[in-house]
Design an enzyme around this catalytic site. Structure first.
Site, PDB file in Angstrom:
ATOM      1  N   GLY A 104      61.452  38.220  65.298  1.00 16.55           N
ATOM      2  CA  GLY A 104      60.725  37.306  66.187  1.00 16.55           C
ATOM      3  C   GLY A 104      59.661  36.563  65.407  1.00 16.55           C
ATOM      4  N   SER A 105      58.593  36.211  66.100  1.00 16.00           N
ATOM      5  CA  SER A 105      57.564  35.373  65.479  1.00 16.00           C
ATOM      6  C   SER A 105      56.679  36.176  64.529  1.00 16.00           C
ATOM      7  CB  SER A 105      56.707  34.727  66.566  1.00 16.00           C
ATOM      8  OG  SER A 105      56.060  35.726  67.326  1.00 16.00           O
ATOM      9  N   THR A 106      56.129  35.495  63.565  1.00 18.27           N
ATOM     10  CA  THR A 106      55.215  36.143  62.623  1.00 18.27           C
ATOM     11  C   THR A 106      53.978  36.657  63.352  1.00 18.27           C
ATOM     12  OG1 THR A 106      56.060  34.920  60.733  1.00 18.27           O
ATOM     13  CG2 THR A 106      53.809  35.728  60.552  1.00 18.27           C
ATOM     14  N   GLY A 123      54.893  39.855  64.850  1.00 23.51           N
ATOM     15  CA  GLY A 123      55.090  40.796  63.743  1.00 23.51           C
ATOM     16  C   GLY A 123      53.774  41.423  63.307  1.00 23.51           C
ATOM     17  N   GLU A 157      56.237  27.081  61.781  1.00 19.88           N
ATOM     18  CA  GLU A 157      57.631  27.133  62.230  1.00 19.88           C
ATOM     19  C   GLU A 157      57.744  26.372  63.550  1.00 19.88           C
ATOM     20  OE1 GLU A 157      59.302  30.988  63.575  1.00 19.88           O
ATOM     21  OE2 GLU A 157      60.993  30.516  62.268  1.00 19.88           O
ATOM     22  N   CYS A 203      65.899  31.099  62.510  1.00 22.76           N
ATOM     23  CA  CYS A 203      64.782  31.487  61.647  1.00 22.76           C
ATOM     24  C   CYS A 203      64.883  30.818  60.275  1.00 22.76           C
ATOM     25  CB  CYS A 203      64.688  32.998  61.536  1.00 22.76           C
ATOM     26  SG  CYS A 203      66.229  33.776  61.009  1.00 22.76           S
TER      27      CYS A 203
END
Ligand code: NAI
Ligand code: MG
Length: 504
Positions: A255-257, A260, A408, A311
């Site tokens: 998923g998204s940073t 994370g 992103e 991604c």
């Protein structure tokens, strides 16, 4: 370019019957149950807003129940004592059942996520099956070693016998995103099961349908109760409860940073193991000698497929000045030729973005960049009855410090920048907090491999982009993640090593 978004119906009885069985429940200990709160939420078709099903909203109480069921299954003999070859056969059967239900699963994926049916049916659902087939073969090849040691203080007449064993890491929380739902779930489930772990899967709230259907199919295939549990719900609810849970041994997240980083913090309590597949801002370097007949369509696919919600999407193109104009024109022509539409419409090349919020987000990046002087060569408009579509978009005259170039976007937007020397392209490519993937386009073999060695990324493609296979490790350098999925390395995420050292 935009097609009318018809209320298209699934053609398979399987998908129609599955959708009719609403509300959807949680899978806990082999049984489908409602959320303990009794609450549910809707999942909708992002192209037209049509209500598809209600899903149980799992919260921390449901996560507790799912973790207990997983722990019981992990420690129970049905799973722990299953012969490795039988575990392998079970994974293979799961692959076969995915293939046997591919039409139905593809329709559910397309309705829930928006992507064209040809992508679901011929790329992603088969790729999910292939994950299980690939890891099926590992189930009976998880081996330890015997180790001659240099220990010299054993009593007279005794000797040291030392060996290692590999053990499953335990109960795994698998948390998946909405861009390629079933294949992302399979990339975690297949190696976890091959290793002998038990799993609690939390699919993305936008796209849980195929995970739920897979849960049914895995039970039919003979998976013992509790080995895979499925808790649908939101990230801040079920997702966060899993990542801080004291009896979860490992989190596997895509998923998204930003999320994370939250997971790294949440994992602190019991120092659970964490693997993270996060965002990217993948550069595409096109040298002056590249064959543009191959390059332009390949680069276009690398950014526009799945409406850019990938991604590894190649969103920053650096083209040698001698061919930069031709690359811009070629990408613009490719973009203009792509037809937007409902994923079940056979004429559609691109579906909607996952929801209005995501489309607004993409539009926001472009609007901000245009205000700062960026030129839109093709596309640049948000469309569709609900504003969930975004045209494939080519922009030029970007600056490297713009948010469009640093963050992103996760939409079908590509920026083309000219360079003069390969060193300059390399500097642009590596100037990013991300390091997920990149591609290099050239007929010069030496230049290609020299660049591949110096690009900071987990994957570098040469004369292709977004090529995946279960054999190829996939992971992020820098802030694109921790650890690797796929390949033999993907299995390591789910294994511990134990050393046994004996005086005999
Ligand atoms: P997200 O990272 O919030 O969602 C991914 C998964 O994480 C979902 O299952 C979600 O429920 C879960 N989650 C969310 N918050 C959580 C938490 N605090 N603890 C545990 N689990 C949590 O992604 P989102 O918000 O849907 O998308 C936003 C952006 O993230 C996208 O625009 C894109 O840039 C990026 N993204 C990147 C993906 C990739 O594969 N690189 C996939 C999805 C999103
Ligand atoms: Mg949906």
């Amino acid at each position: 370019m935009t097609q009318p978004v018809l209320p298209l119906e699934p053609a398979t009885a399987g998908a129609r019957n599955f959708l009719a069985r609403s509300p959807k429940q949680l899978l806990i200990g082999g049984t489908w149950v409602s959320a303990s709160s009794g609450r549910s939420f809707a999942t909708v078709d992002p192209a037209n807003g049509r209500h598809l099903a209600d899903l149980a909203e799992g919260t921390s109480a449901d996560v507790d129940a799912a973790v207990s069921a997983a722990r019981a299954a992990f420690e129970g003999s049905a799973w722990r004592d299953m012969a490795p070859s039988l575990r392998g056969r079970l994974l293979w059967r799961i692959a076969d059942t995915i293939d046997a239900h591919a039409d139905e699963l593809a329709e559910l994926e397309t309705l829930d996520q928006g992507k064209p049916l040809k992508t679901s049916r011929f790329a992603e659902i088969p790729a999910a099956a292939e994950q299980f087939r690939f890891y099926a073969g590992f189930a009976n090849k998880i081996l330890g070693t015997t180790i001659p040691t240099s220990i010299t203080h054993q009593p007279a007449g005794r000797q040291i016998f030392a060996y290692t064993t590999r053990e499953p890491v335990g109960v795994v929380a698998a948390i998946t995103p909405w861009n390629s739902p079933l294949v992302m779930a399979a990339m975690k489930l297949a190696p976890a099961l091959a290793a002998g772990c038990a799993v609690v899967l939390k699919p993305a709230e936008e796209t849980s349908l195929t995970a739920i259907r897979l849960g049914e199919l895995m039970i039919d295939a003979g998976l013992p109760p509790g080995v895979v549990n499925i808790v649908t719900g939101f990230g801040a609810g079920a997702g966060a409860a899993l990542t801080r849970h004291a009896r979860i041994d490992k989190v596997a997240f895509t998923g998204s940073t930003a999320v994370g980083k939250l997971i790294v913090t949440a994992a602190q309590g019991n120092l659970k193991k964490v693997t993270l597949e996060l965002g990217g801002k993948s550069p595409v370097i096109i040298l002056g000698d590249a064959d543009l007949r191959l390059t332009v369509p390949g680069v276009a696919r690398g950014i526009f497929n799945n409406s850019g919600q990938v991604c590894v999407a190649g969103s920053r193109v650096y083209a040698h000045r001698s061919i930069a104009a031709a690359v811009v024109d070629g990408l613009a022509a490719q973009a203009a030729a792509l037809r937007l539409g409902h994923g079940l419409d056979p004429g559609a090349d691109l579906g909607p973005l996952i929801n209005r919020r995501q489309a607004d987000r993409v539009a926001g990046y472009v609007t901000e960049a245009v205000a700062a002087g960026v030129e839109v060569v093709s596309g640049g408009r948000q469309t569709g009855a609900l504003g969930t579509f975004y045209e494939p978009t080519v922009v030029t005259r970007v600056r490297e410090d713009m948010r469009l170039m640093r963050e992103e976007v996760f939409g079908p937007v590509v920026a083309v920048t000219a360079f003069d020397e390969p060193e300059e392209a390399l500097a642009f490519a590596n100037d990013s907090p991300y390091g997920l993937a990149a591609s290099v386009w050239t007929d010069n073999l030496s230049a290609a491999h020299r660049l591949a060695a110096r690009i900071h990324a987990g994957t570098v493609w040469i004369n292709c982009h977004s090529y995946f296979s279960p054999e190829l490790p996939k992971g992020g350098h820098k802030q694109s993640g921790w650890g690797y999925e796929n390949g033999a390395q993907g299995l390591e995420n789910y294994l511990e090593t134990k050393t046994v050292c004996a005086l005999i």
